[in-house]
Structures are given as C-alpha cells and as structure tokens.
Design a protein around this motif. Structure first.
Motif, PDB file in Angstrom:
ATOM      1  N   ALA A  23       0.804  -1.211   0.000  1.00 50.11           N
ATOM      2  CA  ALA A  23       0.000   0.000   0.000  1.00 50.11           C
ATOM      3  C   ALA A  23       0.838   1.262   0.000  1.00 50.11           C
ATOM      4  CB  ALA A  23      -0.924  -0.005   1.226  1.00 50.11           C
ATOM      5  N   GLY A  24       2.137   1.121   0.325  1.00 48.42           N
ATOM      6  CA  GLY A  24       3.005   2.289   0.337  1.00 48.42           C
ATOM      7  C   GLY A  24       2.757   3.168   1.539  1.00 48.42           C
ATOM      8  N   GLY A  25       3.477   4.296   1.596  1.00 43.93           N
ATOM      9  CA  GLY A  25       3.279   5.247   2.676  1.00 43.93           C
ATOM     10  C   GLY A  25       3.621   4.642   4.018  1.00 43.93           C
ATOM     11  N   THR A  26       2.757   4.896   5.000  1.00 51.13           N
ATOM     12  CA  THR A  26       3.012   4.429   6.359  1.00 51.13           C
ATOM     13  C   THR A  26       2.296   3.113   6.667  1.00 51.13           C
ATOM     14  OG1 THR A  26       1.140   5.737   7.163  1.00 51.13           O
ATOM     15  CG2 THR A  26       3.309   6.793   7.165  1.00 51.13           C
ATOM     16  N   ALA A  27       1.730   2.460   5.680  1.00 53.58           N
ATOM     17  CA  ALA A  27       0.986   1.222   5.903  1.00 53.58           C
ATOM     18  C   ALA A  27       1.924   0.092   6.327  1.00 53.58           C
ATOM     19  CB  ALA A  27       0.233   0.827   4.640  1.00 53.58           C
ATOM     20  N   THR A  28       1.419  -0.788   7.161  1.00 51.49           N
ATOM     21  CA  THR A  28       2.131  -1.991   7.567  1.00 51.49           C
ATOM     22  C   THR A  28       1.447  -3.194   6.938  1.00 51.49           C
ATOM     23  OG1 THR A  28       2.778  -1.025   9.685  1.00 51.49           O
ATOM     24  CG2 THR A  28       2.831  -3.426   9.522  1.00 51.49           C
ATOM     25  N   THR A  29       2.202  -3.972   6.168  1.00 54.19           N
ATOM     26  CA  THR A  29       1.639  -5.139   5.494  1.00 54.19           C
ATOM     27  C   THR A  29       2.109  -6.419   6.174  1.00 54.19           C
ATOM     28  OG1 THR A  29       1.580  -3.980   3.367  1.00 54.19           O
ATOM     29  CG2 THR A  29       1.449  -6.375   3.298  1.00 54.19           C
ATOM     30  N   THR A  30       1.162  -7.250   6.550  1.00 58.41           N
ATOM     31  CA  THR A  30       1.445  -8.571   7.112  1.00 58.41           C
ATOM     32  C   THR A  30       0.983  -9.601   6.099  1.00 58.41           C
ATOM     33  OG1 THR A  30       0.973  -7.664   9.305  1.00 58.41           O
ATOM     34  CG2 THR A  30       1.104 -10.068   9.110  1.00 58.41           C
ATOM     35  N   ASN A 142       2.375 -10.538  15.139  1.00 57.99           N
ATOM     36  CA  ASN A 142       3.423 -10.571  14.096  1.00 57.99           C
ATOM     37  C   ASN A 142       3.198  -9.535  13.002  1.00 57.99           C
ATOM     38  OD1 ASN A 142       4.916 -13.184  14.931  1.00 57.99           O
ATOM     39  ND2 ASN A 142       2.778 -13.822  14.851  1.00 57.99           N
ATOM     40  N   ARG A 143       2.688  -8.383  13.345  1.00 53.50           N
ATOM     41  CA  ARG A 143       2.397  -7.367  12.323  1.00 53.50           C
ATOM     42  C   ARG A 143       3.664  -6.959  11.587  1.00 53.50           C
ATOM     43  NH1 ARG A 143      -2.744  -5.254  12.372  1.00 53.50           N
ATOM     44  NH2 ARG A 143      -3.995  -5.845  14.202  1.00 53.50           N
ATOM     45  N   GLY A 144       3.516  -6.830  10.275  1.00 53.88           N
ATOM     46  CA  GLY A 144       4.636  -6.411   9.444  1.00 53.88           C
ATOM     47  C   GLY A 144       5.556  -7.530   9.009  1.00 53.88           C
ATOM     48  N   HIS A 145       5.228  -8.776   9.338  1.00 55.10           N
ATOM     49  CA  HIS A 145       6.084  -9.914   9.006  1.00 55.10           C
ATOM     50  C   HIS A 145       5.421 -10.820   7.977  1.00 55.10           C
ATOM     51  CE1 HIS A 145       9.150  -9.306  12.114  1.00 55.10           C
ATOM     52  NE2 HIS A 145       8.154  -8.869  12.874  1.00 55.10           N
ATOM     53  N   ASP A 146       6.243 -11.672   7.366  1.00 60.70           N
ATOM     54  CA  ASP A 146       5.733 -12.819   6.614  1.00 60.70           C
ATOM     55  C   ASP A 146       5.401 -13.913   7.612  1.00 60.70           C
ATOM     56  OD1 ASP A 146       6.075 -12.236   3.660  1.00 60.70           O
ATOM     57  OD2 ASP A 146       8.091 -11.790   4.393  1.00 60.70           O
ATOM     58  N   ILE A 147       4.272 -14.580   7.426  1.00 62.24           N
ATOM     59  CA  ILE A 147       3.841 -15.660   8.310  1.00 62.24           C
ATOM     60  C   ILE A 147       3.553 -16.891   7.462  1.00 62.24           C
ATOM     61  CG2 ILE A 147       2.118 -16.437   9.986  1.00 62.24           C
ATOM     62  CD1 ILE A 147       1.560 -13.393  10.488  1.00 62.24           C
ATOM     63  N   ILE A 148       4.312 -17.959   7.658  1.00 62.32           N
ATOM     64  CA  ILE A 148       4.024 -19.234   7.004  1.00 62.32           C
ATOM     65  C   ILE A 148       3.142 -20.023   7.947  1.00 62.32           C
ATOM     66  CG2 ILE A 148       4.981 -21.394   6.129  1.00 62.32           C
ATOM     67  CD1 ILE A 148       7.538 -19.831   5.413  1.00 62.32           C
ATOM     68  N   ASP A 188      -2.389  -2.573   7.172  1.00 57.77           N
ATOM     69  CA  ASP A 188      -2.834  -1.732   8.268  1.00 57.77           C
ATOM     70  C   ASP A 188      -2.338  -0.318   8.016  1.00 57.77           C
ATOM     71  OD1 ASP A 188      -3.694  -0.716  10.647  1.00 57.77           O
ATOM     72  OD2 ASP A 188      -2.211  -1.738  11.891  1.00 57.77           O
ATOM     73  N   GLY A 189      -3.244   0.547   7.594  1.00 63.32           N
ATOM     74  CA  GLY A 189      -2.851   1.911   7.291  1.00 63.32           C
ATOM     75  C   GLY A 189      -4.056   2.788   7.082  1.00 63.32           C
ATOM     76  N   PRO A 190      -3.841   4.076   6.925  1.00 62.20           N
ATOM     77  CA  PRO A 190      -4.959   5.016   6.783  1.00 62.20           C
ATOM     78  C   PRO A 190      -5.730   4.808   5.490  1.00 62.20           C
ATOM     79  CG  PRO A 190      -2.867   6.116   6.356  1.00 62.20           C
ATOM     80  CD  PRO A 190      -2.535   4.758   6.872  1.00 62.20           C
ATOM     81  N   GLY A 191      -7.045   4.846   5.603  1.00 60.55           N
ATOM     82  CA  GLY A 191      -7.904   4.813   4.423  1.00 60.55           C
ATOM     83  C   GLY A 191      -7.977   3.482   3.723  1.00 60.55           C
ATOM     84  N   LEU A 192      -7.630   2.380   4.415  1.00 63.09           N
ATOM     85  CA  LEU A 192      -7.596   1.081   3.758  1.00 63.09           C
ATOM     86  C   LEU A 192      -8.801   0.215   4.092  1.00 63.09           C
ATOM     87  CD1 LEU A 192      -3.794   0.370   4.050  1.00 63.09           C
ATOM     88  CD2 LEU A 192      -5.057   0.993   2.009  1.00 63.09           C
ATOM     89  N   GLY A 193      -9.747   0.760   4.813  1.00 60.83           N
ATOM     90  CA  GLY A 193     -11.013   0.071   5.041  1.00 60.83           C
ATOM     91  C   GLY A 193     -10.853  -1.258   5.735  1.00 60.83           C
TER      92      GLY A 193
END
Length: 206
Positions: A23-30, A142-148, A188-193
């Motif tokens: 998502a770019g910006g300040t979003a955290t992708t898990t 585990n936010r922001g990580h790859d999870i197998i 997890d970020g602003p405006g991502l519903g």
C-alpha cells in the motif's frame, strides 16, 4: 539484512513479491502464506480432526514450496501432526526454518485445526468464529512480518472468509488442494477500510 518475499535467497523474485500488492506510505503489510498440509491416506473416510500422518515423499512438491515461500518468516501450525510433518518437509527441502517443529519458535495452535466433521456438519458459525479469532491473534503478534501458516483446508477457507467477509457456507466454495499456497495480506494503514487483500488462492507448489 532481512530478506523479504521479493528474494527467495537464490537471487530469484518470488511470484508473490510484496511490491505487487503493497500500500506504500506508512501502511504496515502482514503477509499470510497459508499452506495446506500434504495428502493423507484417508481411504475415502472423512478424517477432520483425527490426528493422522501425511505423505511427504514427493520431494519435488516440497522443493517447489521452499522456492516460493519467504525466508526469515514467522511459522505457525495447527496442533495436528500432518501440519508438523508438512512444515518439516518444507524445511528439509531447503527453506530455512525453525527446529524443532513444533517448538518454541513454532506455535501449534489448536484453533487453526481442521473443523470437526462429527454428525457430517460443514463449516459451522462457531468453528469459523474460533478460526477467525486465532488468525487475529497471530496477526496481532506478528504485524509487518511474513507468516508461514501450515494448516488445513477448512482453516484456510476460514481465512478467506475473514478476508472477504463471507458467510460460512460460502467459504466451502473454495477448492483447497494439498500443499497449495494461499496468500492473504493484511494492510494496516490510513484509508484502507477492511484491510485484507487476497493475492492468490490454491496456487500449486510447482
């Protein structure tokens, strides 16, 4: 330097590289990399939560999984042995992973187990609620990580139901083959519903 899912450790780009969906910006992708366990010799019987072994002899399948899955990921399984055996086979095939499995670095989570098929029931609301709760707990830790997550067809369908906000019966429409990969990201970020994004479903291991 921590490798991401862009680099499988062999200088090759993963087909599921994070940049394709970030998502770019300040979003955290898990990123959840759901893997259904290897085949079970069930002799035509519904086995559900029965703790049965699986067949991990097809080395090409696990080599394919090891090539596609991210390195330096968090690992989780259910408490049933077929998920542990599958996870160990992936590590033997060349993907760096924890030892032992299960162990201190690989939680075996009962709520990620296959649903019970007593009385022939399908995916009930109560079972779906438990699976979704377990997914949220893994996400929060585990936010922001790859999870197998090596789990079961019913569990992975529950994860898809959570991501797509589906009724329990609708989750049963997904085909989930043994040793397939289903990738679901939480952003997890602003405006991502709703925050969930389905990247691939039932992808073959090779």
């Amino acid at each position: 330097m921590r490798k991401t899912s862009r680099d499988n450790g062999e200088g090759m780009l993963s087909p599921f590289n994070a940049g394709a969906v970030g998502a770019g910006g300040t979003a955290t992708t898990t990123r959840f990399w759901w893997v259904r366990h290897a085949p079970v010799a069930h002799e035509g019987r519904i086995y559900g939560q029965k703790d049965m072994p699986c067949d991990c002899t097809d080395t090409a399948v696990f080599t394919g999984l090891a090539r596609q899955l991210p390195r330096d990921a968090v690992w989780v399984t259910s408490h049933l042995r077929r998920t542990h055996e599958t996870a160990r086979a992936i590590v033997r095939a060349g993907l760096p992973g924890p030892d032992p499995i299960p162990g201190p670095d690989v939680p075996a989570i009962p709520d990620l187990a296959e649903q019970s098929f007593g009385e022939w029931q399908g995916l009930t609301y109560e079972e779906l609620r438990h699976s979704r709760g377990a997914i949220h707990r893994v996400l929060d830790a585990n936010r922001g990580h790859d999870i197998i997550a090596v789990a079961h067809g019913g569990t992975i369908r529950s994860a898809l139901g959570l991501a797509l906000d589906l009724e329990p019966e609708a989750c049963l429409a997904f085909t989930m083959e043994n040793c397939s990969i289903t990738r679901i990201d939480h952003i997890d970020g602003p405006g991502l519903g709703h925050g969930w994004r389905v990247v691939t479903v039932n992808r073959p291991p090779r």
